[in-house]
Write an enzyme that holds these catalytic residues in place. Structure first.
Site, short mmCIF file in Angstrom:
data_model
loop_
_atom_site.label_atom_id
_atom_site.label_comp_id
_atom_site.label_asym_id
_atom_site.label_seq_id
_atom_site.Cartn_x
_atom_site.Cartn_y
_atom_site.Cartn_z
N LYS A 116 -1.83 51.93 -31.03
CA LYS A 116 -2.47 50.21 -29.89
C LYS A 116 -1.13 49.48 -29.75
CE LYS A 116 -7.39 50.03 -30.70
NZ LYS A 116 -8.07 50.90 -31.82
N LYS B 25 -8.20 62.80 -26.05
CA LYS B 25 -9.95 62.90 -26.30
C LYS B 25 -10.42 61.36 -26.01
CE LYS B 25 -10.13 59.53 -29.45
NZ LYS B 25 -10.05 58.30 -30.52
N LYS C 173 -12.82 54.65 -25.33
CA LYS C 173 -13.11 53.98 -24.19
C LYS C 173 -11.57 53.59 -23.39
CE LYS C 173 -16.09 52.90 -27.25
NZ LYS C 173 -17.10 51.79 -27.79
P1 TYM Z 1 -15.59 54.15 -32.97
O1 TYM Z 1 -16.52 52.52 -32.59
O2 TYM Z 1 -14.39 54.34 -31.92
O3 TYM Z 1 -16.58 55.40 -33.05
C1 TYM Z 1 -17.34 55.67 -32.83
C2 TYM Z 1 -17.93 57.18 -33.35
O4 TYM Z 1 -17.69 58.11 -32.47
C3 TYM Z 1 -16.31 58.84 -32.75
N1 TYM Z 1 -16.22 59.40 -31.78
C4 TYM Z 1 -15.38 61.03 -31.50
N2 TYM Z 1 -15.73 61.91 -32.44
C5 TYM Z 1 -15.43 62.77 -31.66
N3 TYM Z 1 -14.63 63.14 -29.83
C6 TYM Z 1 -14.56 61.52 -29.17
N4 TYM Z 1 -14.16 61.84 -29.16
C7 TYM Z 1 -15.25 60.62 -30.52
N5 TYM Z 1 -14.62 59.36 -29.73
C8 TYM Z 1 -15.28 58.42 -30.90
C9 TYM Z 1 -16.05 58.03 -34.09
O5 TYM Z 1 -14.77 58.60 -34.79
C10 TYM Z 1 -16.70 57.47 -34.80
O6 TYM Z 1 -17.55 58.03 -35.28
N6 TYM Z 1 -13.59 52.43 -36.24
C11 TYM Z 1 -14.84 52.91 -36.40
C12 TYM Z 1 -15.79 51.69 -36.24
C13 TYM Z 1 -16.58 51.57 -37.53
C14 TYM Z 1 -16.36 52.58 -38.63
C15 TYM Z 1 -16.41 52.12 -40.19
C16 TYM Z 1 -16.68 53.52 -39.09
C17 TYM Z 1 -15.84 50.08 -38.31
N7 TYM Z 1 -16.85 51.14 -39.87
C18 TYM Z 1 -16.47 52.26 -41.62
C19 TYM Z 1 -17.38 54.59 -40.41
C20 TYM Z 1 -17.66 53.56 -41.65
C21 TYM Z 1 -14.75 53.02 -34.97
O7 TYM Z 1 -13.52 52.23 -34.16
O8 TYM Z 1 -15.71 54.11 -34.03
#
Ligand code: TYM
Length: 324
Positions: A110, A192, A195
């Site tokens: 980032k 990947k 967003k």
């Molecule tokens: P976030 O909101 O970016 O994404 C949510 C979930 O989607 C998965 N993901 C993907 N999996 C496969 N291919 C992709 N292109 C792809 N894009 C997103 C992410 O791996 C995720 O599982 N930090 C986390 C949110 C969070 C969280 C937590 C997750 C906050 N606290 C505690 C687990 C446990 C995040 O930004 O995910």
């Protein structure tokens, strides 16, 4: 087993979120005690418009419920409805070495993109550790991009246990659950799907727009008549995730035989995605028409989540000498 995972309300959910994470949430809610939440504290690091944040939270809740999360089976809640989370984050941050956070890829990424180096962004993994440890989670279903955050969570838990849990560990060590076939779902440009890269196909996007986006997926410039390699093609990688084995083998054979244009397979991909989500679209419409029910689900989820959270937070507070 106790399952926990979260998803950020920083915009519309995309098919990478669905395949990498939400599908696992749904499968795991049946025979386990599952907690799934909308990570709005985390989204504060990127969403700065309060009205937008509220709308995104509502949208993500609607998305999760219409895709099949069952509030009777799983505890579905909003992270900030459980303020115990931020207290635990402080207890954890007090034992977290700076160096662990400095090496975090998502933070470095980032900053490289020119996003300001705010403390919230830097401390993001500690808040995530708090989310997970607060519920004594055994398993955390996520995509590959969350692997490092899960490793830090375990390290922080071990560190806290070694400082304060000499007689009895305070926290459980959770395991990430990453499915190899959907660990990194590719986006329109082959990176990947994310967003922040602007390369997503949203789950509930208008079908016309899904067709347009599928046409934009980057492919090589092999002419129609020549053989092509399905294994290096993002269109095929996505198609495989939406059609059955027989159809995906048929398409692979067509790639290799030559005479197939990328336009054909892109058309098929768009239709497969639209068909796949069509029934959920209907469910979403009816859920969206009942805001009172949604509010009730949110309230009940928060109540259940807080009950568990309070027990674990109290254990952590006692362990480090807070309270009388
Ligand atoms: P976030 O909101 O970016 O994404 C949510 C979930 O989607 C998965 N993901 C993907 N999996 C496969 N291919 C992709 N292109 C792809 N894009 C997103 C992410 O791996 C995720 O599982 N930090 C986390 C949110 C969070 C969280 C937590 C997750 C906050 N606290 C505690 C687990 C446990 C995040 O930004 O995910």
């Amino acid at each position: 087993m106790r399952i926990l995972s979260g998803i950020q309300p920083s915009g519309a959910l995309h098919i990478g979120n669905y395949l990498g994470a939400i599908q696992q949430y749904i499968a795991l809610q049946h025979d386990n005690e599952a907690y799934y939440f909308v990570a709005d504290y985390h989204a504060l690091t990127s969403v700065r418009d309060p009205e937008k944040l509220r709308a995104y939270v509502r949208d993500v809740l609607l998305d999760l419920l219409s895709l099949g999360l069952d509030p009777e089976k799983a505890t579905v809640f909003v992270q900030s409805d459980v303020p115990e989370t931020v207290e635990l984050a402080w207890l954890l941050t007090s034992v977290t070495p700076m160096g662990w956070l400095e090496k975090c890829v998502s933070y470095k990424d980032k900053i490289a993109q020119g996003i300001p180096a705010e403390h919230g962004l830097f401390a993001y993994p500690v808040l995530q550790a708090a989310d997970i440890l607060l519920y004594d989670a055994d398993v955390v279903p996520v995509g590959q991009d969350q692997k490092q955050h899960l490793e830090i969570t375990r390290d922080v838990a071990e560190r806290f246990n070694s400082v304060y849990g000499k007689n009895e560990p305070v926290f459980k060590l959770p395991d990430a659950k990453i499915l190899p076939t959907v660990a990194v779902v590719p986006g329109l440009d082959g990176r990947k799907m994310s967003k922040s890269y602007g390369n997503t196909i949203e789950i509930f996007e208008d079908p016309k727009s899904i067709e347009k986006k599928c046409k934009r997926i980057v492919t090589d410039s092999t002419p129609v008549e020549e053989p092509k390699n399905p294994d290096t093609c993002s269109v095929y990688a996505l198609l495989k995730l939406f059609v059955d084995e027989q159809e995906s083998a048929d398409w692979a054979a067509r790639y290799r035989a030559g005479g197939m244009g990328y336009g054909d397979v892109k058309k098929r991909l768009a239709a497969a995605i639209i068909d796949y989500f069509a029934p959920y679209r209907e469910v979403r419409k009816s859920l969206a028409a009942d805001p009172v029910k949604l509010e009730e689900i949110r309230r009940a989820g928060a109540e259940r989540a807080r009950k568990t959270a309070r027990i674990v937070l109290e254990r952590a507070r006692r362990a480090c000498g807070l309270g009388s």
